[in-house]
Design a protein around this motif. Structure first.
Motif, PDB file in Angstrom:
ATOM      1  N   ARG A 172       6.739  -0.929  -3.218  1.00 35.19           N
ATOM      2  CA  ARG A 172       5.481  -0.329  -2.807  1.00 35.19           C
ATOM      3  C   ARG A 172       4.455  -1.425  -2.561  1.00 35.19           C
ATOM      4  O   ARG A 172       4.397  -2.410  -3.305  1.00 35.19           O
ATOM      5  N   ARG A 173       3.632  -1.249  -1.541  1.00 35.62           N
ATOM      6  CA  ARG A 173       2.618  -2.258  -1.197  1.00 35.62           C
ATOM      7  C   ARG A 173       1.401  -2.101  -2.092  1.00 35.62           C
ATOM      8  O   ARG A 173       0.815  -1.028  -2.188  1.00 35.62           O
ATOM      9  N   ASP A 228      -2.409  -4.222  -3.389  1.00 32.87           N
ATOM     10  CA  ASP A 228      -3.365  -5.255  -2.989  1.00 32.87           C
ATOM     11  C   ASP A 228      -3.770  -6.164  -4.140  1.00 32.87           C
ATOM     12  O   ASP A 228      -4.278  -7.267  -3.903  1.00 32.87           O
ATOM     13  N   SER A 256       8.078 -12.598  -0.565  1.00 31.87           N
ATOM     14  CA  SER A 256       7.455 -11.355  -0.103  1.00 31.87           C
ATOM     15  C   SER A 256       6.324 -10.880  -1.016  1.00 31.87           C
ATOM     16  O   SER A 256       5.563  -9.992  -0.641  1.00 31.87           O
ATOM     17  N   ASP A 282      -4.139 -11.618   4.259  1.00 25.93           N
ATOM     18  CA  ASP A 282      -3.387 -10.699   5.121  1.00 25.93           C
ATOM     19  C   ASP A 282      -3.718 -10.943   6.588  1.00 25.93           C
ATOM     20  O   ASP A 282      -2.831 -10.939   7.450  1.00 25.93           O
TER      21      ASP A 282
END
Length: 514
Positions: free
Chosen positions: A190-191, A193, A218, A272
């Motif tokens: 899951r992404r 932040d 990653s 990002d």
């Protein structure tokens, strides 16, 4: 009352009031011009009461006020506001009786604004006891500019619950993990932040989680904020060395936590964007390399095609405006053969440098005319050349193009002959032209391809050229037939040509008919 709430209240009160003042002033200007009876006194009263309302609002709802007594505000606004509403109703009735349609419309707008202002005042008075606290609670639940997905990692359930509630009130999306291993598994699926990571955990502690995150290509760009009851300097240094963005000791200060989270999320967004830019740059580079390779191939192909075709024609082929000429195909073409009479004897007696000088001059002049008439040069061998028309791009009147080029060549060579004769070179030009179908395409082997045409039409043009006398252009019967009376010729008789079983009628091209 906080500054945001105060500003909102001032906006809600002043907006309809500005409408009342503005429309009443415009109506007073109209009254001065049109004098529609008894409207002026009432309009003046509306305007004065609106100015009273504005003064009350400015006095009680100041920008620097720490608190606004909404009940007192409502009381002081009620009398002039009621007077505005009553007066506007009376003015509307009078305007309708007088038939003043423009005034009726503006009075309706003033009435709507007064009703809106009355509603704002009433709502403020009714909620005066709870407005401040409700607004403050609402303020804390608004989504901030720097909200993001945050993973809270702590083996203590109470700590997770407290942190998650605080973060959710700030508008963040929160995920929970009760161990280091669970955190790593969640981050790989899951992404997120930002990670708020406890140091002291059983099995996989915060140090190990941090180490694995920073060693994973990653995951290494996810910022990690360490939160721990350990506040000794060694733990802080170790976390920073392992790649943590910052370190906060428990119990943490909420304001400081909010600031650190905002800073971490902003760094993550910057990283990002940088990653995205680098990815786009790499993609652009790949596309650029591909385009360069394609352009190099096109330039190489264009160079090969220019050996046979005019530059315009070669570029048209490369651009896709013509079929691939190197692919075998059949086409009805007009073929022109030419060579210099007396060249063999000249080459045997002259010095090589003289021979090359004559050929360079001859080829240069003939080449210009081939390009001007958009002919296709099939090949040249010493003094001999073969040109054809209508391939690879079909053209109108290929026979006419061929004879016009041949006549221009004869004229051009005549000027060269004068120079050559002064040098003792006995040379002249002979040309043969024929029309018919030929098989055309690439001829040769890998690494050495030529563009060639095969068929009886090429043989016929070559044989006619061989039969042509100095300065003569011999054409076939079909070339004459397709000229539609354009050519002035004389019969050259029936010729017996090598490779042909029957005699071939030929014609000497003299000139074009005027």
């Amino acid at each position: 009352m906080d500054r945001e709430t105060l500003a909102h209240l001032r906006h809600e009160l002043r907006t309809p009031l500005n409408h009342i003042i503005g429309y009443s002033e415009m109506l007073l200007e109209d009254v001065a011009q049109n004098d529609p009876g008894a409207l002026k006194p009432g309009l003046i009263e509306v305007h004065e009461n609106a100015q009273r309302l504005l003064k009350v609002i400015n006095d009680l709802v100041r920008a620097d006020a720490g608190h606004v007594d909404l009940a007192n505000l409502s009381m002081q606004l009620s009398e002039p506001l009621r007077a505005v509403i009553v007066t506007v109703a009376d003015l509307t009735a009078r305007a309708a009786e007088a038939g003043v349609k423009g005034a009726t419309g503006d009075l309706a707008r003033i009435a709507a604004a007064a009703t809106q202002l009355q509603s704002v005042v009433a709502d403020g008075a009714n909620s005066s006891s709870g407005t401040g606290s409700a607004r403050e609670a609402g303020t804390s639940t608004q989504t901030p500019q720097d909200s993001g997905g945050i993973l809270v990692v702590d083996d203590n359930a109470a700590n997770r619950e407290m942190l998650s509630r605080r973060l959710e009130r700030e508008g963040h999306r929160v995920e929970l993990a009760d161990s280091g291993r669970a955190a790593l598994n969640l981050l790989r699926s899951r992404r997120m932040d930002l990670v708020l990571l406890d140091v002291m955990m059983p099995e996989v502690d915060g140090f190990e989680v941090l180490r694995q995150l920073k060693s994973d290509e990653s995951l290494r760009d996810i910022p990690v904020l360490m939160i721990s009851a350990l506040d000794e300097i060694d733990s802080v240094v170790r976390c920073i060395e392992l790649g943590a963005e910052d370190y906060l000791p428990k119990p943490f200060d909420p304001v400081l936590l909010r600031a650190r989270i905002g800073a971490c999320l902003e760094k993550k967004r910057l990283r990002d964007r940088e990653t995205q830019h680098l990815r786009e740059l790499a993609d652009w580079n790949r596309k650029l390399e591909q385009r360069v390779a394609e352009q190099v191939a096109l330039v190489d192909r264009l160079g090969r095609l220019k050996r046979f075709f005019s530059p315009q024609l070669a570029e048209l082929i490369v651009a896709g405006g013509a079929d691939d000429p190197l692919k075998t195909h059949r086409r009805d073409v007009t073929v022109v053969f030419l060579d210099l009479r007396g060249f063999t004897a000249f080459a045997e007696s002259a010095e090589p440098e003289e021979v090359m000088g004559v050929l360079r001059e001859y080829h240069a002049q003939m080449g210009k005319l081939i390009l001007e008439h958009e002919g296709t040069l099939e090949r040249f061998t010493g003094d001999g050349m073969m040109i054809f028309f209508n391939d690879p791009v079909p053209v109108d009147n290929p026979g006419e193009r061929a004879v016009r080029m041949a006549l221009a060549m004869r004229e051009r060579v005549s000027t060269l002959i004068d120079t050559w004769r002064k040098l003792g070179y006995e040379l002249d030009l002979g040309i043969g032209i024929a029309q018919g179908f030929a098989t055309i395409g690439a001829i040769g082997f890998e690494g050495r391809w030529d563009y060639g045409a095969i068929g009886s039409v090429t043989n016929l043009a070559a044989r006619l050229c061989g039969e042509a006398k100095p300065g003569q252009i011999l054409i076939s019967k079909r070339v004459l037939a397709t000229s539609d009376g354009l050519l002035e010729v004389e019969a050259a008789g029936e010729l017996t040509l090598k490779g042909f079983h029957r005699t071939i009628p030929a014609y000497n091209l003299l000139r074009l008919n005027a």
